[in-house]
Design a protein around this motif. Sequence first.
Motif, PDB file in Angstrom:
ATOM      1  N   PHE A  38      34.791  47.571  34.012  1.00 39.20           N
ATOM      2  CA  PHE A  38      34.249  46.604  33.060  1.00 39.20           C
ATOM      3  C   PHE A  38      32.944  47.092  32.441  1.00 39.20           C
ATOM      4  O   PHE A  38      32.790  47.118  31.210  1.00 39.20           O
ATOM      5  N   LYS A  39      31.995  47.506  33.273  1.00 42.45           N
ATOM      6  CA  LYS A  39      30.684  47.927  32.758  1.00 42.45           C
ATOM      7  C   LYS A  39      30.789  49.199  31.928  1.00 42.45           C
ATOM      8  O   LYS A  39      30.110  49.347  30.900  1.00 42.45           O
ATOM      9  N   TYR A  67      34.955  41.559  27.237  1.00 43.67           N
ATOM     10  CA  TYR A  67      33.968  40.729  27.924  1.00 43.67           C
ATOM     11  C   TYR A  67      34.631  39.570  28.668  1.00 43.67           C
ATOM     12  O   TYR A  67      34.299  39.282  29.813  1.00 43.67           O
ATOM     13  N   LYS A  92      36.261  41.260  32.996  1.00 45.14           N
ATOM     14  CA  LYS A  92      35.148  41.023  33.922  1.00 45.14           C
ATOM     15  C   LYS A  92      35.625  40.807  35.353  1.00 45.14           C
ATOM     16  O   LYS A  92      34.979  41.265  36.307  1.00 45.14           O
TER      17      LYS A  92
END
Length: 391
Positions: free
Chosen positions: A69-70, A174, A178
Amino acid sequence: MPKKVWLLVIGMLVNVIGNSFLWPLNTIYMHEYLDKSLAVAGLVLMANAGAGVVGNLLGGFLFDKIGGFKSIMAGIVLSIIALVYLVYDHSWYPYIIFLTILGFSGGIIFPSMFAMVGSVWPEGGRKAFNAIYLAQNVGVAIGPALAGLVASVHIDYIFFANLVFYIVFLAIAYFGYKNLDIAPDRHTDVIREAGRIKHKAPFYALLILVSGYLITWLVYSQWATTISTHALSLGISLREYSFIWTINGLLIVLGQPLIKPLIKRLEHQLKMQMFIGTSIFTLSFIVVSFAETFEMFIVSMVILTFGEMIVWPTIPTLASQFAPKGRDGFYQGIVNSAATIGRMIGPWAGGVLVVMYDMKIMLLILTSFMAFTLLTTVLYDRPLRNFEQKE
């Protein structure tokens, strides 16, 4: 497919549609609108691809360290920043700088997407990576067609269109990625012993495999660079050339039932799948070497498409099988780096060979390199066999 895989598939689709507003038209834009030579355009694309190599390796590393995710969000945000400036100013020097940044940020995204789909659906095997591959090519079917329409209105609008799709991708990532969970017990399907990280056999096998993959992409990249300008010089319009890529993307989706019997029969023989696909791939470039009409370009693309449908998904599948626990991102980063290096060298090599000889000779020379890919396809698993014999 599980819902979490669908989220990744939709994200990849939107990402590729956005990218498809730029990559098929980069060489044409630099050559026709910025009045730069093919060799200079090739150097700019080399910088873009070189930044992509760094991004691929960093993206794989970040996936293993901070999660998918990041790492994906970081790549998307950086891409949006670059595109905002390109919308404002896409003259020569800003074009070079921000196209290079886009190569780096896009490079971060792709290995994370592949590593994530392999991790959230490990039991899917080739199906997981084929789903992402299909999403990419549906994007290729839609993107260039839209790009051709947008460019026919005004070439400058392609930058804004790319930005819009990246903003949509940002929202999908987003809200959708997540909470994606990663399978807790990732392992290599090839060798399962406790000391798997200590020995290097799977890593050596991967290096042999991706060396041939690099050559394949070096040849493949000609379709988006030298072949595009060659087609225009023969009187094929920009909209017609974009339509050739639309055929590629549509056939990859609609042609799945046609190759399904072969894939099912060779389900556990990835090496044979690769050998057949690479052979068909090579034939397509022999055909395009002699193409002089729009119809012959379409025939070559159809042959090429069947080759890539067979061989492309096998590479990340094997990389996922080779990867020890906790190294999925790193291994997928190497795979994507090899493809990116091929795309980096390809435009420059093609441009130089066209200047030295002509288009037909250039394509025949590069096509002869595919013999090396056939060799690596035969030999990539030798380190694994040698290790198993020692054990």
